[in-house]
Design an enzyme around this catalytic site. Structure first.
Site, mmCIF file in Angstrom:
data_model
loop_
_atom_site.group_PDB
_atom_site.id
_atom_site.type_symbol
_atom_site.label_atom_id
_atom_site.label_comp_id
_atom_site.label_asym_id
_atom_site.label_seq_id
_atom_site.Cartn_x
_atom_site.Cartn_y
_atom_site.Cartn_z
ATOM 1 N N HIS A 90 36.328 -15.438 99.890
ATOM 2 C CA HIS A 90 36.049 -14.273 100.749
ATOM 3 C C HIS A 90 37.319 -13.438 100.959
ATOM 4 O O HIS A 90 37.239 -12.224 101.106
ATOM 5 C CB HIS A 90 35.530 -14.721 102.121
ATOM 6 C CG HIS A 90 34.052 -14.992 102.159
ATOM 7 N ND1 HIS A 90 33.101 -14.034 101.877
ATOM 8 C CD2 HIS A 90 33.361 -16.115 102.464
ATOM 9 C CE1 HIS A 90 31.892 -14.565 102.009
ATOM 10 N NE2 HIS A 90 32.013 -15.819 102.364
ATOM 11 N N GLU A 118 35.322 -20.189 101.241
ATOM 12 C CA GLU A 118 35.916 -19.292 102.252
ATOM 13 C C GLU A 118 37.121 -18.545 101.682
ATOM 14 O O GLU A 118 37.310 -17.365 101.956
ATOM 15 C CB GLU A 118 36.327 -20.084 103.500
ATOM 16 C CG GLU A 118 35.193 -20.803 104.226
ATOM 17 C CD GLU A 118 33.998 -19.923 104.514
ATOM 18 O OE1 GLU A 118 34.159 -18.705 104.692
ATOM 19 O OE2 GLU A 118 32.872 -20.467 104.535
ATOM 20 N N LEU A 173 26.771 -17.043 105.130
ATOM 21 C CA LEU A 173 26.255 -16.307 106.291
ATOM 22 C C LEU A 173 26.122 -14.815 105.995
ATOM 23 O O LEU A 173 25.333 -14.130 106.639
ATOM 24 C CB LEU A 173 27.168 -16.514 107.502
ATOM 25 C CG LEU A 173 27.235 -17.950 108.045
ATOM 26 C CD1 LEU A 173 28.256 -18.047 109.170
ATOM 27 C CD2 LEU A 173 25.863 -18.411 108.531
HETATM 28 ZN ZN ZN Z 1 30.416 -17.104 102.630
#
Ligand code: ZN
Length: 179
Positions: free
Chosen positions: A143, A140, A98
Site C-alpha cells: 500500500h 500493507e 479493506l
Molecule cells: Zn489492503
C-alpha cells in the site's frame, strides 16, 4: 480517538508512492491511534496510512491477526518499513483488503522475510517474520508503494474481477462527488 473513513479502490491516494516519515510527532501518534480504532472497527488485521488518506510510510498490524483472546486491542506500528531477505519459497494465500470490499483472491508471495521498521518511540527494530504475519506485512507494505493485491493476482482471475473492480471505482467516485 476517531474512526477514519477508509478510502476505496479508485481513490487516487491508493496509487501514490507514500513519503517517509521524519520526526514522530504527537500528531503522528494520534493519527496511529485513530488508525487502530479504524482497523479494529472495520474489522481488519492490518491498515496502511494511505487507506485512510494519508500518504506516509506507516502501517499497523494486529499481532493476534484478529484472534486475540482478550479485549485489549493491541497493534504494532511499522514506520518507514523496509522489507528484505524475502524467501525464494513462495506461498499462495487468499487475501482481501479493506479498500476492496467483497473481493478476495489468492496471491503468491514469499513465505518469510525480514522487516526493519521504526516504532512509535523512534526506535529502529528488525524482525524475521513468517506465516500470516509475513503475509499481512507484505500486503500493507505494498500500500505504501501504491500497489494493491489485485495487481499481484493471476491475470485470468483479474480479468474475471474486472467488472467488480470497475463498479467499486465508480461508486467511489460517486461518493467523492457527494461528500
Ligand atoms: Zn489492503
Amino acid at each position: 480517538m476517531a474512526i477514519l473513513p477508509i478510502r476505496i479502490y479508485g481513490d487516487p491516494v491508493l496509487r501514490k508512492k507514500a513519503a517517509p516519515i521524519g520526526e514522530i510527532t504527537d500528531e503522528i501518534r494520534k493519527f496511529v491511534d485513530d488508525m487502530a480504532v479504524t482497523m479494529f472497527d472495520a474489522p481488519g488485521i492490518g491498515l496502511a496510512a494511505p487507506q485512510v488518506g494519508k500518504s506516509v510510510r506507516l502501517f499497523i498490524v494486529d499481532p493476534h491477526l484478529g484472534e486475540s483472546e482478550s479485549d485489549t486491542q493491541e497493534f504494532v506500528a511499522f514506520i518507514n518499513p523496509v522489507l528484505r531477505e524475502k524467501s525464494d519459497d513462495r506461498v499462495l494465500i487468499e487475501e482481501g483488503c479493506l479498500s476492496l470490499p467483497d473481493i478476495r483472491a489468492d496471491v503468491e508471495r514469499p513465505r518469510t522475510l525480514t522487516v526493519d521498521f521504526t516504532d512509535l518511540h523512534g526506535e529502529r527494530h528488525t524482525a524475521e517474520v513468517g506465516g500470516m504475519l509475513a503475509r499481512v506485512i507484505q500486503h500493507e507494505n505494498d500500500h505504501l508503494d501504491g500497489i494493491l493485491f489485485v495487481d499481484r493476482i493471476n491475470p485470468v482471475r483479474r480479468r474475471l474481477l474486472g467488472k467488480q473492480l470497475k463498479q467499486l471505482s465508480r461508486s467511489q467516485k460517486k461518493n467523492r462527488v457527494a461528500a
